[in-house]
Motif scaffolding. Sequence first.
Motif, mmCIF file in Angstrom:
data_model
loop_
_atom_site.group_PDB
_atom_site.id
_atom_site.type_symbol
_atom_site.label_atom_id
_atom_site.label_comp_id
_atom_site.label_asym_id
_atom_site.label_seq_id
_atom_site.Cartn_x
_atom_site.Cartn_y
_atom_site.Cartn_z
ATOM 1 N N VAL A 26 1.064 -1.209 0.033
ATOM 2 C CA VAL A 26 -0.035 0.009 -0.071
ATOM 3 C C VAL A 26 0.740 1.200 -0.172
ATOM 4 N N SER A 27 0.410 2.023 -0.819
ATOM 5 C CA SER A 27 1.252 3.542 -0.848
ATOM 6 C C SER A 27 0.875 4.435 0.221
ATOM 7 N N GLU A 28 1.881 5.143 0.862
ATOM 8 C CA GLU A 28 1.502 6.060 1.976
ATOM 9 C C GLU A 28 0.917 7.298 1.237
ATOM 10 N N TRP A 29 1.498 7.552 0.098
ATOM 11 C CA TRP A 29 0.916 8.913 -0.444
ATOM 12 C C TRP A 29 -0.553 8.878 -0.777
ATOM 13 N N ASN A 30 -1.233 9.965 -0.654
ATOM 14 C CA ASN A 30 -2.517 9.853 -0.487
ATOM 15 C C ASN A 30 -3.268 8.872 0.502
ATOM 16 N N HIS A 31 -2.820 8.931 1.732
ATOM 17 C CA HIS A 31 -3.244 7.978 2.571
ATOM 18 C C HIS A 31 -4.401 7.840 2.960
ATOM 19 N N VAL A 60 4.731 1.276 1.561
ATOM 20 C CA VAL A 60 5.819 1.838 0.716
ATOM 21 C C VAL A 60 5.455 3.514 0.545
ATOM 22 N N PRO A 61 6.603 4.491 0.480
ATOM 23 C CA PRO A 61 6.066 5.766 0.510
ATOM 24 C C PRO A 61 5.204 6.332 -0.503
ATOM 25 N N GLY A 62 5.365 5.689 -1.758
ATOM 26 C CA GLY A 62 4.595 6.238 -2.795
ATOM 27 C C GLY A 62 4.350 5.279 -3.900
ATOM 28 N N SER A 63 3.343 5.592 -4.841
ATOM 29 C CA SER A 63 3.208 4.738 -5.908
ATOM 30 C C SER A 63 4.069 3.992 -6.466
ATOM 31 N N PHE A 64 4.928 4.918 -7.016
ATOM 32 C CA PHE A 64 6.356 4.457 -7.732
ATOM 33 C C PHE A 64 7.159 3.524 -6.955
ATOM 34 N N GLU A 65 7.067 3.221 -5.557
ATOM 35 C CA GLU A 65 7.611 2.235 -5.048
ATOM 36 C C GLU A 65 7.090 0.898 -5.039
ATOM 37 N N LEU A 66 5.672 0.799 -5.362
ATOM 38 C CA LEU A 66 4.770 -0.309 -5.422
ATOM 39 C C LEU A 66 5.457 -1.317 -5.904
ATOM 40 N N GLY A 86 -2.433 1.981 -4.717
ATOM 41 C CA GLY A 86 -1.917 3.162 -4.743
ATOM 42 C C GLY A 86 -3.077 4.162 -5.288
ATOM 43 N N CYS A 87 -2.796 5.571 -5.165
ATOM 44 C CA CYS A 87 -3.510 6.579 -5.720
ATOM 45 C C CYS A 87 -2.689 7.739 -6.287
ATOM 46 N N VAL A 88 -2.533 7.836 -7.545
ATOM 47 C CA VAL A 88 -1.789 9.149 -8.321
ATOM 48 C C VAL A 88 -2.819 9.989 -8.655
ATOM 49 N N ILE A 89 -2.562 11.332 -8.192
ATOM 50 C CA ILE A 89 -3.836 12.405 -8.546
ATOM 51 C C ILE A 89 -3.130 13.373 -9.439
ATOM 52 N N GLN A 90 -3.532 13.781 -10.512
ATOM 53 C CA GLN A 90 -2.914 14.880 -11.303
ATOM 54 C C GLN A 90 -2.533 16.091 -10.748
ATOM 55 N N PRO A 94 4.190 17.388 -14.873
ATOM 56 C CA PRO A 94 4.004 16.157 -15.469
ATOM 57 C C PRO A 94 4.619 14.800 -14.643
ATOM 58 N N HIS A 95 4.875 15.098 -13.276
ATOM 59 C CA HIS A 95 5.147 14.117 -12.419
ATOM 60 C C HIS A 95 4.121 12.920 -12.423
ATOM 61 N N PHE A 96 2.879 13.201 -12.595
ATOM 62 C CA PHE A 96 1.887 12.121 -12.607
ATOM 63 C C PHE A 96 2.030 11.126 -13.731
ATOM 64 N N TYR A 98 4.795 10.400 -15.225
ATOM 65 C CA TYR A 98 5.922 9.510 -14.824
ATOM 66 C C TYR A 98 5.718 8.487 -13.927
ATOM 67 N N ILE A 99 5.091 8.867 -12.852
ATOM 68 C CA ILE A 99 4.711 7.939 -11.546
ATOM 69 C C ILE A 99 3.896 6.811 -12.391
ATOM 70 N N CYS A 100 2.662 7.384 -12.930
ATOM 71 C CA CYS A 100 2.001 6.296 -13.474
ATOM 72 C C CYS A 100 2.565 5.337 -14.496
HETATM 73 C C1 DLZ Z 1 6.241 12.827 -5.566
HETATM 74 C C2 DLZ Z 1 4.884 12.032 -5.589
HETATM 75 C C3 DLZ Z 1 3.586 12.939 -6.105
HETATM 76 C C4 DLZ Z 1 3.951 14.424 -6.523
HETATM 77 N N1 DLZ Z 1 2.309 12.521 -6.441
HETATM 78 C C5 DLZ Z 1 2.114 11.489 -6.146
HETATM 79 C C6 DLZ Z 1 0.674 10.829 -6.051
HETATM 80 O O1 DLZ Z 1 -0.042 11.417 -6.202
HETATM 81 N N2 DLZ Z 1 0.673 9.307 -5.556
HETATM 82 C C7 DLZ Z 1 1.532 8.869 -5.111
HETATM 83 O O2 DLZ Z 1 1.357 7.526 -4.752
HETATM 84 N N3 DLZ Z 1 3.110 9.032 -5.075
HETATM 85 C C8 DLZ Z 1 2.924 10.296 -5.685
HETATM 86 N N4 DLZ Z 1 4.431 11.014 -5.268
HETATM 87 C C9 DLZ Z 1 5.610 10.017 -4.678
HETATM 88 C C10 DLZ Z 1 6.102 9.186 -5.566
HETATM 89 O O3 DLZ Z 1 5.278 7.906 -5.805
HETATM 90 C C11 DLZ Z 1 7.347 8.628 -5.276
HETATM 91 O O4 DLZ Z 1 7.145 7.906 -3.657
HETATM 92 C C12 DLZ Z 1 8.617 9.558 -5.128
HETATM 93 O O5 DLZ Z 1 8.679 9.996 -6.289
HETATM 94 C C13 DLZ Z 1 9.867 8.834 -4.587
HETATM 95 O O6 DLZ Z 1 10.519 8.061 -5.637
#
Ligand code: DLZ
Length: 162
Positions: A26-31, A60-66, A86-90, A94-96, A98-100
């Motif tokens: 589970v991503s902690e970002w957008n907990h 994990v800290p964010g979706s990128f680490e999933l 995870g949840c990635v919000i625009q 352009p970070h969105f 790259y993470i997606c």
């Molecule tokens: C940096 C970042 C941003 C801007 N937005 C999100 C998001 O909407 N959802 C998400 O899960 N993670 C986000 N992150 C964090 C990245 O996934 C990742 O943890 C960092 O870039 C460190 O590698």
Amino acid sequence: MPTKNLSDHDPERVPSAENMRFGVIVSEWNHEITSRLLEGAVSTLKKYGAAENDIIINHVPGSFELPLGAQFIAEYDDVDAVICLGCVIQGETPHFTYICQGVTQGIMQLNLEYNIPFIFGVLTTDNQQQAVDRAGGKLGNKGDEAAITAIKMAALQRIMEK
Ligand code: DLZ
């Protein structure tokens, strides 16, 4: 055409999850969203017979680490499937994108390299409201959908390996 409710499914078409073991990463970002996805996934796994002890949850800290978090579970535990939430919000940059791209390709790669399913339970939304609607809101819960997919794919793997 109305958007599909993510929690809708035919219970008759869901195999038993008894004696199956699941990893959940589970991503902690957008907990506030991912915690609801987790609740949905765990309750659905249990509803279909998975034991509490057979649901291994890590963050994990964010979706990128999933993808790497999911790989750790597959390497160090004996699971039938790994659910990635995870949840990635625009945002404004352009970070969105790259993470997606990273998380989607990473999870797909794991699916094809390991002989177990890795489930894509990641919301990719334009805004917070779209995420709320899909995390136990009016459009159901992506966590439920991910859990159902995990059970179906783990059952398929068991059928095929016989
Ligand atoms: C940096 C970042 C941003 C801007 N937005 C999100 C998001 O909407 N959802 C998400 O899960 N993670 C986000 N992150 C964090 C990245 O996934 C990742 O943890 C960092 O870039 C460190 O590698």
